[in-house]
Design a protein around this motif. Structure first.
Motif: not given
Ligand SMILES: *[C@@H]1O[C@H](CO)[C@@H](O)[C@H](O)[C@H]1NC(C)=O
Ligand SMILES: *[C@@H]1O[C@H](CO)[C@@H](O)[C@H](O)[C@H]1NC(C)=O
Ligand SMILES: *[C@@H]1O[C@H](CO)[C@@H](O)[C@H](O)[C@H]1NC(C)=O
Ligand SMILES: *[C@@H]1O[C@H](CO)[C@@H](O)[C@H](O)[C@H]1NC(C)=O
Length: 375
Positions: A78-82, A87-88, A106-116, A142-143
């Motif tokens: 769960d990427p929400r923990q990061f 965000r920082a 690639l999609m996993g990275v996009l998902r995490v970048l959703g918080y960026s 995603g972002p």
């Protein structure tokens, strides 16, 4: 402490090798731009950590397969923990290229970048392998990109790639740029509307042609489109482009058809085409035109006919009503002495005639080289 799986951090020391090779990453003094080029045979991916505080990040993968990172990425359930860490990050522009990357990574990275706060993403010279997972039913996948650029990206999933990628982006995309595409025959029924997309740039797809354009412009999926760029896309007549636009129901304000080998005369049997009423700027420069094409929109604000092969000034009745007409670089305006060599093939777009400035510049260059030769 567990490290968050954002893109930079996914590129972790799987393969830590002694740094005998030159430094793969360069960061500028202000920590704004960071570029990594992992071209060696056993790159030390952990060097990418240097980019952690940069705003613009460019990563070239040296043609390596990023498959080994997949297992690691999938360890993060769960990427929400990061979310707070991601965000920082300061990154606003990210460019990733020259690698083989599994779609799931690639999609996993996009998902995490959703918080960026990433705004612009460029993917270049990528081979995307495997199938795309369906997006998780999370609220924010995603972002929130404003600009997405792809150049020479191939997808194992063929024409459904756009629909699949779209599901991993928030819906505010404004600019979409796809060059050197391997497939633009989109599975339109799967594509969702791009509600905010104002610029679609399909330039540099020389094999596209009008039929390919009809397949690429999914009907009613681009309701906000204002700028359509079709530079160097193998278009053959303005009228056939008009027909493709009409079929797709897209109504751009600005249309760039430069760098296509256009012929002025449409097939006489072809039906008239009604240009989008909002169209006010048309670029027909570098199109090899020997005369002004017939059937152009009746009124335009901007018409660029520069660097064609017009041998005489167009007569008023041949032109639409135009506020801003550009005719530079046509033979009838170029002094006899500096005319470019005649081209034998009509498909060749005429080269820019040497301007006095460029002649002057090369003169200076010759002088400098001459001076160098004597010292
Ligand atoms: C990356 O390095 C390779 C090999 O040194 C080089 O050919 C390539 O141009 C570099 N790419 C960029 C974007 O600098
Ligand atoms: C396109 O990308 C592939 C990698 O996916 C690369 O091998 C190829 O050289 C690229 N083509 C061009 C024209 O850059
Ligand atoms: C038309 O296209 C050419 C070549 O792509 C470009 O240099 C020129 O600035 C464009 N003209 C306008 C009016 O945008
Ligand atoms: C004509 O259009 C070009 C390109 O859009 C612009 O740079 C130029 O200022 C315009 N000229 C006039 C007189 O409107």
């Amino acid at each position: 402490m567990e490290r968050p799986p954002c893109l930079l951090l996914l590129l972790l020391p799987l393969l830590r090798v002694s740094a005998a090779t030159p430094e793969p990453c360069e960061v500028d003094d202000e920590d704004v731009r960071c570029a990594c080029n992992f071209s060696g045979s056993q790159p030390d991916w952990s060097e990418a950590f240097q980019c952690i505080a940069s705003v613009e990040v460019e990563i070239r993968g040296g043609g390596h397969s990023l498959e080994p990172f997949l297992k690691r990425a999938e360890g993060y359930a769960d990427p929400r923990q990061f979310a707070d860490t991601v965000r920082a990050l300061r990154v606003r522009r990210l460019s990733v290229g020259a690698a083989r990357v599994p779609a799931r990574l690639l999609m996993g990275v996009l998902r995490v970048l959703g918080y960026s706060r990433l705004k612009e993403l460029t993917l270049e010279d990528l081979e995307v392998t495997g199938t795309t997972p369906p997006p998780p039913s999370l609220e924010a996948t995603g972002p929130a990109l404003s600009t997405l650029r792809l150049r020479n990206v191939s997808w194992a999933t063929g024409g459904s790639w756009l629909a699949e990628l779209q599901q991993w982006l928030k819906p505010g995309l404004k600019v979409l740029n796809i060059a050197d595409a391997h497939s633009l025959a989109f599975a339109c029924e799967q594509v969702r509307t791009f509600p905010a997309l104002t610029t679609l740039d399909l330039s540099d797809n020389p094999g596209l042609g009008e039929r390919g354009l009809t397949a690429a412009l999914c009907p009613h999926k681009f309701p906000a489109l204002q700028n359509l760029a079709l530079r160097n896309t193998g278009m053959q007549t303005p009228r056939a482009v008009c027909a493709a636009l009409a079929a797709a129901g897209v109504r751009p304000h600005r249309l760039d058809l430069s760098h296509n080998s256009l012929s002025a005369t449409a097939n006489p049997g072809a039906a008239e085409c009604v240009w989008p009423s909002a169209l006010n700027s048309l670029n027909l420069s570098f199109a090899g035109l020997e005369q002004v094409p017939k059937g152009l929109p009746a009124k335009l604000s901007v018409l660029d006919l520069s660097y064609n092969r017009l041998n005489r000034a167009p007569r008023p009745e041949e032109l639409p009503k135009v506020d801003n007409l550009t005719l530079d670089g046509n033979p009838f305006l170029v002094p006899e002495a500096s005319k470019p060599q005649e081209h034998s093939s009509s498909s060749v777009v005429p080269a820019r005639a040497p301007s006095p400035l460029s002649v002057g510049m090369s003169g200076t260059l010759v002088l400098l080289l001459g001076v160098r030769a004597f010292v």
